[in-house]
Design an enzyme around this catalytic site. Structure first.
Site, mmCIF file in Angstrom:
data_model
loop_
_atom_site.group_PDB
_atom_site.id
_atom_site.type_symbol
_atom_site.label_atom_id
_atom_site.label_comp_id
_atom_site.label_asym_id
_atom_site.label_seq_id
_atom_site.Cartn_x
_atom_site.Cartn_y
_atom_site.Cartn_z
ATOM 1 N N ASP A 1 -2.153 -4.893 -0.118
ATOM 2 C CA ASP A 1 -1.807 -6.191 0.466
ATOM 3 C C ASP A 1 -2.661 -6.530 1.681
ATOM 4 O OD1 ASP A 1 -0.632 -4.200 1.985
ATOM 5 O OD2 ASP A 1 1.387 -5.026 1.902
ATOM 6 N N GLN B 1 0.809 -1.217 0.000
ATOM 7 C CA GLN B 1 0.000 0.000 0.000
ATOM 8 C C GLN B 1 0.842 1.268 0.000
ATOM 9 O OE1 GLN B 1 -3.101 -1.480 3.238
ATOM 10 N NE2 GLN B 1 -3.833 0.336 2.194
ATOM 11 N N HIS B 2 0.194 2.364 -0.400
ATOM 12 C CA HIS B 2 0.672 3.740 -0.205
ATOM 13 C C HIS B 2 1.808 4.181 -1.129
ATOM 14 C CE1 HIS B 2 -1.670 3.209 3.367
ATOM 15 N NE2 HIS B 2 -0.733 2.621 4.073
#
Length: 500
Positions: free
Chosen positions: A243, A82-83
């Protein structure tokens, strides 16, 4: 039918091939890689082309393992860390390496958002979440302020799994689950937050991809890839997700009451919810999931980071570390490890450091150090679990994943510290399995799925390993609750004094 699940992580990419009828893992492959070296402290980056190459390598390996059955592949799902910030130019070339979830170089930018919108409380009222250094929004602002030439070239902003989806399908799109981790999504309405996007830069509106329902397919696999892989035309690529969102599906965490705890490099605690869970303190992230619901989540940045460091100091293998930790009684002889080697996200200490407290001449032993490391990171996650309970979200069962869940001792410590039964899954491929599961549900619904569809598929594929189940011991539960309160108070006092 066969479905492929791809999990593109920080340290490696894993791909699995799953039989749609039995849920059997027919093949698996993994390709490892590292971070870009030589960057300043707090800057953690990877080249997205590394992920793409690893995806191609692991998919090719799985297809080779299943041989002529590759023509049975009907769907592909992608899970990604992520991110991370992936920026591309007008020709869809990657402009610079991706800044990752664990990059903490954006503290100043987070402060700018807080100053502009009334602090953490104002941001939460506006869009449901605080803006934290790990999120994507401050990375975009950092790029604008520190690399204006690069920022001027940006025409597309994608997350890691979006980038791989684009390479698979040619479609740019962002589903709600991963989008909620950017910090720019109003998680209540599932729309981009106008004020936050415009504050970051008005031109960002031209660069963000369309938002899409996580239950709708991303598109079909590009013909050139289908031909090269020998899988035929019409292979659907599902929406995929972050994830943690895919890990929720892969652990059967798609209905309220079930929690998932990941004991990996970092740690996560998350639960299925039928409505947004908004934490006024911003410690529980109010994320959407990738099945059309919500996934309140707590993340800590130091789990096996600390235990692996301890193993390296003493030269222990995994069995040796566990034996040493088991030789020490609960409480590690009075040692308490504040485990913030890499700073911390929960509590929010991006520039924090670790502390070993309570050392005396009679308790500074290898066994106590091993146990204190294991207990310290588990109590950090227990802090997040308690915050869930404060918000009215309590676990009926906790499903453990990640490398730490292979330890019998750690599973019991987790049950005692969390105050709930813990159990592992028969397969450790949580996020990759979740991606394949989402693909299966999408394909069976002719390009989409509903709540019952994803429930049915998880019931068919997700199996618990009952031999790993641990129930909390009431005496140890109380002892660990007191240690958690002590760790919380010590952390707060040291941070207030600006010592961590």
């Amino acid at each position: 039918m066969i479905f492929l699940g791809i999990d593109s992580g920080t340290q490696s990419t894993k791909t699995v091939a799953v039989d749609g009828d039995s849920g059997e893992l027919l093949a698996r492959a993994q390709a490892a890689y590292g971070l870009i070296e030589g960057l300043p402290a707090g800057h953690l980056e990877q080249d997205p082309q590394v992920w793409e190459a690893a995806m191609e390598e692991t998919v090719a390996s799985c297809l080779e393992q299943i041989g002529p059955r590759r023509t049975e592949v009907r769907g592909i799902g992608v899970s990604g860390q992520q991110h991370g910030l992936v920026v591309m130019d007008a020709g869809d070339s990657v402009i610079r390496p991706a800044k990752l979830w664990c990059d903490t170089s954006t503290v100043a930018q987070c402060s700018e958002y807080e100053a502009a919108f009334g602090g953490v409380e104002g941001l939460i009222r506006l869009a449901g979440n605080a803006i934290l250094p790990g999120y994507t929004a401050p990375k975009i602002l950092w790029l604008k302020q520190n690399e204006p030439d690069h920022f001027a070239r940006v025409r597309s902003v994608l997350l890691p799994h979006d980038f791989l989806n684009f390479r698979l399908t040619g479609v740019k799109r962002m589903e709600y689950g991963d989008a909620s981790g950017t910090g720019l999504l109003d998680v209540r309405r599932r729309e981009w937050c106008d004020a936050l996007v415009t504050f970051t830069d008005p031109r960002l509106w031209e660069c963000l991809p369309p938002l899409g329902d996580s239950r709708q397919a991303q598109g079909e696999l590009k013909p050139d890839l289908a031909a090269r892989w020998g899988v035929g035309n019409g292979v659907l690529v599902s929406a995929g997700g972050g994830d943690n969102m895919m890990g929720a599906i892969g652990t059967g965490n798609v209905a309220p009451g079930v929690f998932t705890v990941s004991l990996g490099t970092s740690g996560t605690v998350y639960a299925a919810a039928g409505e947004p869970v908004i934490d006024p303190r911003g410690e529980v992230a109010a994320f959407c999931d990738s099945t059309g619901h919500w996934l309140p989540l707590v993340c800590t940045m130091n789990v096996t980071v600390l235990t692996e460091q301890m193993r390296g100091l003493f030269g222990w293998d995994l069995e040796g570390f566990e034996a040493q930790a088991e030789s020490s009684a609960p409480g590690a002889g009075g040692l308490l490890f504040l485990p913030y080697l890499n700073g911390e996200r929960t509590p929010n200490l991006p520039e924090g450091c670790a502390v070993l407290h309570g050392m005396r001449s009679d308790n500074l032993t290898p066994g106590n150090l091993a146990r204190a490391a294991l207990e310290g990171v588990t109590l950090g996650l227990a802090y997040g679990m308690q915050r869930f309970r404060d918000l009215g979200v309590a676990p009926s069962e906790i499903r453990l994943t990640g490398g730490g869940s292979n330890s019998k001792l750690w599973r019991q410590v987790a049950a005692d510290a969390f105050g709930a039964e813990t159990v592992c899954l028969r397969t450790g491929e949580g996020a990759a399995l979740g991606a394949a599961l989402q693909a299966a549900a999408t394909c069976s619904g002719s390009g989409s799925f509903d709540e019952q569809g994803i429930l049915d598929w998880t019931k068919r594929w997700v199996e618990l390993d009952e031999s790993t189940r641990c129930a909390p011991d009431e005496d140890r539960r109380e002892a660990y609750a007191e240690m958690r309160r002590k760790q919380t108070k010590l952390t707060s006092d040291l941070h207030t004094a600006r010592w961590i």
